[in-house]
Write an enzyme that holds these catalytic residues in place. Structure first.
Site, PDB file in Angstrom:
ATOM      1  N   LYS A 106      30.979  97.127 173.453  1.00 18.61           N
ATOM      2  CA  LYS A 106      32.261  97.230 174.173  1.00 18.61           C
ATOM      3  C   LYS A 106      32.433  95.989 175.019  1.00 18.61           C
ATOM      4  O   LYS A 106      31.443  95.380 175.439  1.00 18.61           O
ATOM      5  CB  LYS A 106      32.234  98.461 175.094  1.00 18.61           C
ATOM      6  CG  LYS A 106      33.597  98.923 175.503  1.00 18.61           C
ATOM      7  CD  LYS A 106      34.198  99.734 174.387  1.00 18.61           C
ATOM      8  CE  LYS A 106      35.481 100.394 174.749  1.00 18.61           C
ATOM      9  NZ  LYS A 106      35.744 101.502 173.803  1.00 18.61           N
ATOM     10  N   ASN A 221      48.812 103.966 173.159  1.00 11.78           N
ATOM     11  CA  ASN A 221      48.684 104.020 171.703  1.00 11.78           C
ATOM     12  C   ASN A 221      48.136 105.373 171.233  1.00 11.78           C
ATOM     13  O   ASN A 221      48.616 105.952 170.265  1.00 11.78           O
ATOM     14  CB  ASN A 221      47.770 102.871 171.256  1.00 11.78           C
ATOM     15  CG  ASN A 221      47.700 102.756 169.764  1.00 11.78           C
ATOM     16  OD1 ASN A 221      48.702 102.952 169.077  1.00 11.78           O
ATOM     17  ND2 ASN A 221      46.535 102.468 169.245  1.00 11.78           N
ATOM     18  N   SER A 353      39.086 100.995 161.751  1.00 10.48           N
ATOM     19  CA  SER A 353      38.564  99.642 161.980  1.00 10.48           C
ATOM     20  C   SER A 353      37.541  99.298 160.907  1.00 10.48           C
ATOM     21  O   SER A 353      37.494  98.170 160.396  1.00 10.48           O
ATOM     22  CB  SER A 353      37.877  99.546 163.350  1.00 10.48           C
ATOM     23  OG  SER A 353      38.804  99.249 164.352  1.00 10.48           O
TER      24      SER A 353
END
Ligand code: GLU
Length: 420
Positions: A106, A221, A353
């Site tokens: 991250k 989102n 992803s």
């Protein structure tokens, strides 16, 4: 130091609490407690005013055992090392639970993107990319959007990386725009995944979505797609929230109209009649609705809120939205509430992803239908696996999910062995 961060402490507490449900050796557990790498860089940016400002950028790779690091990059004023370390750890479990060939990572830059021009954001993103370049790569660490970042941010990273390394590298980031090797379905993926897990959970508690009610905290989102998809399934969305506040309307919101409003307004404030619907965070979550979806950020649901919940289902669309206290309440006092844990609930984003990374490697692109079919397959399979494991062991869904994920990462570490 990251150890003092309450978010890291709750992520660590979750890890340690599931170890008795795994077969891992203490030496392996020791290696899972702390991140493999914490990269901190100072990022100098020339602001529009002509002044130079320094920003702190962080990338944490919790583990590199299962494949390249994978996880979002967040731009927010709350970013600190502890937060990013905790989020990287959650990414390890998320990728493992979904069976993805990635390890958890991250990143974050401590900044307020809403107070920066597009040019300033671009210079910040490009310089950050250059600063961490030795530590990222398509087989090293692959970033994606998170809070405060989007497709454009990813396009800048892709471009900067490709220019500096002198080769076009589509697989360096995911969540890219369609024009630059993005994949169909990535933008909506997290919200779609949330709703697929809600469908699975609802079936198991005999909750009919058509006619059910919900509150959703967050209208970014993830939150907006979740609201839209719930409404399509006949759920009345009675509560919505964003940075401007929490709003509850008993007759429900017209989600389409809210989305339309946000095309020309930055926040929900000012939407017709919404100011009269404003409620406190506590009142928002504790309304009598069927489904509660925290889709904003970590530690929003406190112990006090958890004790007063009146819903049948909590879907953790955000990462780590429950405090340690709330976690305990849900596990012990509120067994009547079905919890879909974050690492399962919001995994749709990283699943797509993965599809984008694969398409980038192959330079062979899939249809929207193919992406959605494969996403549903992977999410529903992970749900069934988790639910089966939790039921067989007589544990809650979070413990079941974490036990499966931690065991997988731990076993990979044990098999690879310890160098030297
Ligand atoms: N930021 C998202 C998450 O927390 C997506 C990560 C990714 O796609 O790599 O899961």
């Amino acid at each position: 130091m990251f150890e003092s961060s309450p978010f890291y402490q709750s992520a660590l507490g979750q890890l340690l609490s599931v170890i008795p449900h795994t077969s891992l050796e203490p030496g392996v557990v020791e290696r899972l407690r702390v991140p493999k790498r914490i990269i901190t860089v100072s990022v100098p940016v020339r602001m529009d005013s002509g002044d130079t400002r320094m920003f702190m950028g962080i990338r944490v790779q919790h583990s590199l055992t299962a494949g390249p690091g994978k996880g979002g990059l967040r731009f927010a004023p709350t970013v600190d090392t502890g937060e990013v370390v905790a989020l990287a750890m959650l990414m390890s479990w998320k990728c493992a639970l979904l069976g993805l060939p990635f390890s958890g990572a991250k990143g974050g830059i401590n900044c307020d993107p809403s107070a920066m021009s597009i040019g300033e954001q671009e210079r910040l993103t490009r310089r950050f990319t250059a600063e961490i370049l030795p530590f990222i790569g398509p087989t090293v660490d692959v970033m994606a959007p998170d809070m405060g970042t989007n497709e454009q941010t990813m396009a800048w990273i892709f471009d900067t990386y490709s220019i500096v390394t002198g080769s076009n590298c589509a697989q360096i980031v995911t969540g890219k725009p369609l024009e630059t090797y993005g994949t169909l379905g990535r933008r909506a993926a997290t919200g779609m995944g949330v709703v697929y897990t809600i469908e699975e959970a609802a079936r198991r508690i005999n909750l009919k979505l058509n006619g059910a009610t919900a509150v959703v905290q967050g209208f970014g989102n993830v939150g907006s797609v979740t609201c839209e998809q719930l409404a399509l399934r006949g759920v009345t969305v009675k509560g919505v929230a964003d940075v401007s506040g929490h709003y509850f309307r008993d007759k429900g919101f017209d989600v389409k109209a809210l989305m339309e409003y946000l095309k020309s307004n930055r926040t929900l404030a000012g939407f017709p009649g919404i100011d009269a619907d404003k409620v406190s965070v506590d009142d928002f979550f504790t309304q009598p609705v069927d489904i509660v979806v925290p889709a904003a950020m970590e530690h929003q649901v406190t112990g006090k809120i958890a004790r007063n919940l009146k819903c049948r289902l909590v879907a953790e669309a955000a990462n780590g939205p429950c405090t340690t206290d709330a976690d305990m309440v849900l596990r012990e006092a509120h067994k009547d509430i079905f919890l879909i844990p974050d690492i399962l609930c919001n995994a749709g984003g990283v699943v797509v992803s993965y599809f984008e990374w694969v398409q980038g490697i192959q330079m062979f692109f899939w249809s929207a239908e193919e992406v959605d079919n494969k996403l549903q397959q992977m999410i529903r399979r992970a749900f069934i696996l988790t639910h089966g494991h939790a039921t067989a062991r007589g544990v809650d869904m979070r413990t079941g999910a974490l036990a499966l994920a931690v065991e997988k990462v731990g076993k990979e570490k044990a098999k690879r062995g310890l160098f030297p």
